[in-house]
Design an enzyme around this catalytic site. Structure first.
Site, PDB file in Angstrom:
ATOM      1  CE  LYS B  81      60.102   6.425  57.644  1.00  0.00           C
ATOM      2  NZ  LYS B  81      60.805   5.169  57.915  1.00  0.00           N
ATOM      3  CG  MET B 171      49.946   6.730  68.995  1.00  0.00           C
ATOM      4  SD  MET B 171      50.996   5.295  69.250  1.00  0.00           S
ATOM      5  CE  MET B 171      51.350   5.424  70.985  1.00  0.00           C
ATOM      6  CG  MET B 337      50.869   0.793  64.782  1.00  0.00           C
ATOM      7  SD  MET B 337      49.973   1.827  65.931  1.00  0.00           S
ATOM      8  CE  MET B 337      51.107   3.171  66.106  1.00  0.00           C
ATOM      9  CD  GLN B 375      49.755  10.145  62.669  1.00  0.00           C
ATOM     10  OE1 GLN B 375      49.647  10.995  61.803  1.00  0.00           O
ATOM     11  NE2 GLN B 375      48.737   9.764  63.394  1.00  0.00           N
TER      12      GLN B 375
HETATM   13  S1  SF4 Z   1      61.981  10.564  63.073  1.00  0.00           S
HETATM   14 FE1  SF4 Z   1      61.522   8.494  62.368  1.00  0.00          FE
HETATM   15  S2  SF4 Z   1      61.324   8.720  60.170  1.00  0.00           S
HETATM   16 FE2  SF4 Z   1      62.406  10.526  60.876  1.00  0.00          FE
HETATM   17  S3  SF4 Z   1      64.570  10.013  60.721  1.00  0.00           S
HETATM   18 FE3  SF4 Z   1      63.928   9.510  62.789  1.00  0.00          FE
HETATM   19  S4  SF4 Z   1      63.413   7.330  62.691  1.00  0.00           S
HETATM   20 FE4  SF4 Z   1      63.421   8.099  60.574  1.00  0.00          FE
END
Ligand code: SF4
Lengths: 205, 749
Positions: B81, B171, B337, B375
């Site tokens: 991501k 959370m 979670m 988050q």
């Molecule tokens: S913060 Fe989370 S989503 Fe973003 S690169 Fe790091 S592990 Fe991946």
């Protein structure tokens, strides 16, 4: 004696013999004027031969980890690579013998004939910069790492192919738009973590 | 031509030098292939709570490339991501202009028109219903400055405590667990503990998919030292479980039995640290037990042989992991979670802390409980700024008069301004929006119409409430209930601070302009404050000014990060609080003398969040979840995330490489259950609960335990939350997304 050393010795012997022969031809009255006229041309050919052979020596030598380790700038990377405690990508490839020899070169050559020449010219450029001191520390990789260095080994393996995003990102990976290192990290220690060791360096020389 | 030998050698040398010299001329020999970016800027990934540092490459004012930052804690690693972050500014379906609902349709409007409508709705609702008729629903993805400003605007400006957000869904149990046990929210440990731990206890956390960069770090540690053990507890054989040395698969909703049984074994086998407990802990049982003898009585009911069968596991498995946990050199627990989204979420969190406190596996490198945050800015942005209905900034509580008084003083409002009554938590808030108790709400950076449980019930009812949604994308499901839509900036289109799991605050600077007329959420809040006549209260109107106000505010608390100037945040790869002075390096391990500046001098450990500096070991009894299996609903549904998608998929599902990798949402069904129902992979099946139903394809695997179905919630066209039960934890008010009794039906073509 391996083939590389044989080529080097034979090459130098031929050059030396050529130089001696050329001098003899120029100084002796025994040879016809045609030979005498051609002989000086050898002095144009010889430097090129010297360069070719000298560079061949450099290129071949630069494939060895020990040669990277001798360079003050690259030593921290090589030191990290041979450190069994390190968890960098380079160290893990080394420790686990995923790459059995010429570890630095294997990842820093670009595959194919052009790539190999380019990598060697890169190395040569580094050598010249190093010799002239025309660099600043910490050195930073500013280019784009060629994914083919990774894909050449990993492509097709069960582990690699088992990751779905490797398939959906295939085009980006093949074209270097997304670098393998973007996810898997910088393969060497960052500038803060770099250090020159001594003991291991010596053992590799 | 007559040449001496010397001249011959000179000629050769000069020739060689000449050719070699060419190499030093620029461009004569090829250098590495050029990077796409012209300039690089440090930033943070905008997705999960790992909070990876990224380097953002710009060319011609556009983001062209993103890579991991090798100087940040993630050492240049990103998950898939994060590696696609450069695509964010160019994603389709961005909202470019404000929209107002006219005759049932959202139509383009000017900012002035839209904001006037919102301000009018706020004013008229306040007149009609009073301050409690208003509400703010925020997000762990807003920047800290935005959450802080919203909190202040609503609680001090509008005298309304109905301030909550999506961190309530992810959370809240962890936060309440920390507060109950140690007196203060947020973990004491840090990521660096991973490199020191010899035993990892992962419970209710599929870190391989949800916190990939941290999980990679755990695997590296494991590869580095063969003694390191990984214990994974999950009703699903996740990818994380694939790497476990010990994998235990209890039935959903039963893991408090497991944790209590582990403590039973520890007490029975003398695996607890009596000296540590005596010096640093206090015991508190529901039945009045306050010492180890009382604990022994309490845990007598949880002998592995008594409880294992209810969990569907073997007693020997419990004994084995209890021993490993207690006897390892340094045990690190990580959870998320699976523990938090439970009706016993707070109890589970308390009991996880008990395991560490009773075995002394705490406040040492590698020995720590560390809740993984969902988050990116749930910790720094919402929990720390107190942007929840029961909180005030820096760990203060609305219900405590002294806390309200301090905050009123710091916010320079008259005593008594802040209402003493906590506002509605998320579940109650949407109920109140449906039954008329709340008449006007502002929703920011959140997509509750995809992420709330029992979704259909909420969606049908909230339509009479005036709802303004600030959101970057035009296809977010929450827009369906909006009366006004405000286009908001995304990621590096605005500036702010993100605070991740290990108390690290990191700055994200604005690098590009938002598209169309989109604005930062801070600008929207400042505009609203002005229109409501509260510009004097919201006098800090830029990210830097708000940060400075909040930083100075923190100096009066145990969160003290007043040493984190904007300048330092610009230069450094984040700092961990407490960080009380500008020359303080930040605190890796909280409550540890020599590291945490708030620990009294001479003390090695001090749980200073409690008046007696002692952590509390709460004896928490197991209670079955309200969702019990029956003839009508013989299976359990559990939900979660997948590696390539971020939460409701509003962003990541638009990135083709991510969307194709994740595929569409589907039901993951155990082989035995599939056999019983005569179902094969790819077949359409219906899952029905007492709350709703959903039809989508089946994927048959040995992943979920027999009797368990798994589904992910990222797919906006397949709303699994319409099936999920609405029960929530009585303390944290966090809903139980992980356990819903369902039945499985084959859909005939
Ligand atoms: S913060 Fe989370 S989503 Fe973003 S690169 Fe790091 S592990 Fe991946």
């Amino acid at each position: 004696m391996d083939i590389v050393t044989t080529i080097k010795i034979a090459g130098f012997a031929v050059i030396l013999a050529g130089m001696v022969l050329c001098l003899i031809i120029m100084r002796s009255d025994y040879y016809s004027p045609v030979y005498k006229r051609i002989a000086p041309l050898t002095f144009l050919v010889l430097p090129v031969l010297v360069i070719v052979l000298g560079n061949y020596h450099v290129f071949e030598g630069s494939q060895k980890v020990s040669s990277c380790l001798r360079c003050h700038v690259m030593a921290p990377m090589a030191m990290d690579m041979i450190n069994p405690e390190s968890t960098t990508l380079a160290a893990r490839h080394y420790k686990n013998r995923w790459i059995a020899k010429k570890q630095c070169f294997t990842c820093h050559k670009d595959y194919g004939l052009n790539g190999t020449i380019k990598a060697k010219l890169d190395g040569f450029r580094h050598l010249v910069k190093y010799s002239l001191g025309s660099y600043t520390l910490p050195v930073r990789f500013r280019g784009r790492f060629n994914n083919q260095n990774c894909l050449e080994c990993h492509r097709g393996t069960q582990k690699f192919e088992g990751i779905k995003s490797h398939h959906t990102l295939r085009e980006r990976l093949e074209s270097n738009k997304t670098n393998c290192t973007h996810c898997h990290g910088f393969p060497h220690p960052n500038p803060i973590e770099r250090h020159h060791g001594e003991a291991q360096t010596v053992s590799l020389k | 031509m007559d040449l001496t030998r010397r001249e011959v050698l000179k000629l050769c040398g000069m020739g060689a030098l000449g050719v070699s010299g060419l190499a030093t001329l620029p461009g004569c020999l090829p250098s590495n292939s050029p990077a796409l970016a012209e300039t690089w800027h440090k930033g943070v990934c905008r997705f999960c709570g790992v909070g990876c540092g990224v380097m953002i490459g710009l060319r011609d004012g556009k983001v062209v490339e993103v890579k991991g930052d090798d100087l940040a804690h993630n050492k240049a690693k990103l998950c898939v991501k994060g590696s696609m972050l450069a695509e964010l500014p160019g994603l389709p379906n961005r909202l470019l202009h404000p929209l107002i609902r006219k005759n049932g349709k959202l139509t383009q409007a000017s900012w002035d028109e839209a904001m006037t409508r919102v301000a009018d709705a706020f004013q008229s609702t306040r007149q009609k219903l009073g301050p409690t008729g208003l509400a703010f629903y925020g997000s762990g993805q807003l920047y800290t400055q935005e959450s802080y400003t919203a909190n202040k605007l609503f609680k001090a400006g509008l005298k309304c405590n109905n301030v909550d957000g999506n961190p309530r869904l992810c959370m809240a149990s962890a936060a309440v667990g920390y507060v109950q046990t140690y007196g203060k929210d947020e973990p004491m440990g840090c990521y660096e503990d991973i490199e020191h731990a010899t035993c990892f206890f992962l419970i209710g956390a599929n870190a391989y998919e949800c916190h990939p960069v941290l999980f990679e770090r755990i695997l590296l540690r494991k590869r580095q030292d063969k003694r390191v053990k990984l214990i994974v507890i999950d009703p699903r054989r996740t990818k994380t479980a694939g790497y476990a040395d010990h994998f235990i698969q209890p039935l959903p909703g039963t893991d408090l039995l497991l944790l209590n049984a582990m403590i039973h074994v520890m007490l029975e086998d003398g695996l607890i640290q009596r000296d540590f407990i005596a010096e640093h802990c206090r015991i508190s049982g529901d039945g009045g037990a306050s010492d180890l003898a009382g604990s022994q009585d309490f845990y007598a009911d949880y002998a592995p042989e008594k409880v294992a069968e209810r969990m569907g596991i073997a007693p020997s498995q419990i004994r084995e992991i209890a021993y490993l946990f207690a006897r390892s050199e340094a045990t690190m627990s990580l959870w998320t979670m699976g523990i938090n989204q439970r009706t016993q979420g707070t109890y589970l969190n308390n009991t996880l802390h008990n395991l560490h406190l009773m075995t002394g596996q705490i406040c040492r490198p590698g020995a720590t409980p560390l809740s993984l945050t969902g988050q990116g800015n749930a910790c720094g942005g919402v929990r720390d700024t107190g942007t929840l209905s029961h909180l005030l900034p820096a760990g203060r509580l609305i219900k405590k008069p002294a806390h309200r008084a301090i905050v009123e003083k710091l916010w320079k409002v008259a005593p008594g301004t802040i209402s003493p009554k906590p506002g509605f938590h998320a579940m109650e808030l949407f109920k109140a929006m449906g039954d008329g108790r709340v008449g006007c709400a502002l929703i920011m950076a959140s997509n509750p119409m995809q992420t709330l449980p029992n979704l259909r019930a909420f969606r049908e009812k909230v339509k009479d409430c005036f709802i303004c949604v600030a959101e970057p994308f035009a296809d977010a499901r929450t827009l369906e209930i909006a009366d006004v839509v405000l286009p908001s900036a995304l990621w590096v289109e605005k500036e702010g601070v993100y605070g991740q799991t290990e108390r690290r605050y990191q700055l994200l600077e604005k690098l590009i302009d938002p598209p169309g007329e989109a604005r930062s959420d801070l600008d929207i809040l400042v505009d609203l404050a002005k229109r409501l006549g509260l510009a004097d209260l919201i006098s800090a109107q830029t990210p830097e000014a708000v940060w400075d106000e909040w930083r100075q505010f923190s100096a009066t608390s145990k969160y003290n990060f007043s040493g984190m100037t904007y300048d330092r945040l610009r230069k450094e790869r984040g700092l961990q609080w407490p960080c009380p002075t500008e020359d303080h390096p930040g605190t890796k391990r909280r409550f540890v003398g020599g590291d945490d500046p708030l620990v009294p001098k001479g003390k090695k450990i001090s749980f200073y969040g409690k008046p007696d500096h002692k952590a509390v070991i709460y004896l928490r009894p197991y209670e079955p979840t309200p969702e019990s299996r029956s003839k009508a609903f013989p299976l359990f549904l559990t939900t979660g995330r997948v590696l390539e998608q971020w939460h409701s998929g509003t962003i990541t599902d638009k990135v083709p490489e991510l969307s194709r990798a994740s595929g569409r949402a589907r039901f993951e069904i155990n082989l035995q259950d599939a056999h019983r129902h005569d179902i094969v992979s790819g077949q359409r099946v219906r899952v029905v609960s007492a709350f709703g139903e959903l039809t989508m394809e089946a994927f048959v695997s040995d992943g979920p335990k027999a009797g368990v179905i798994f589904a992910s919630f990222f797919d906006s066209k397949r709303l699994i939350n319409e099936v999920v039960a609405p029960h929530f934890d009585p303390f944290s008010k966090q809903p139980e997304f992980k356990v819903t009794a369902v039945r499985l039906e084959k859909v005939l073509a």
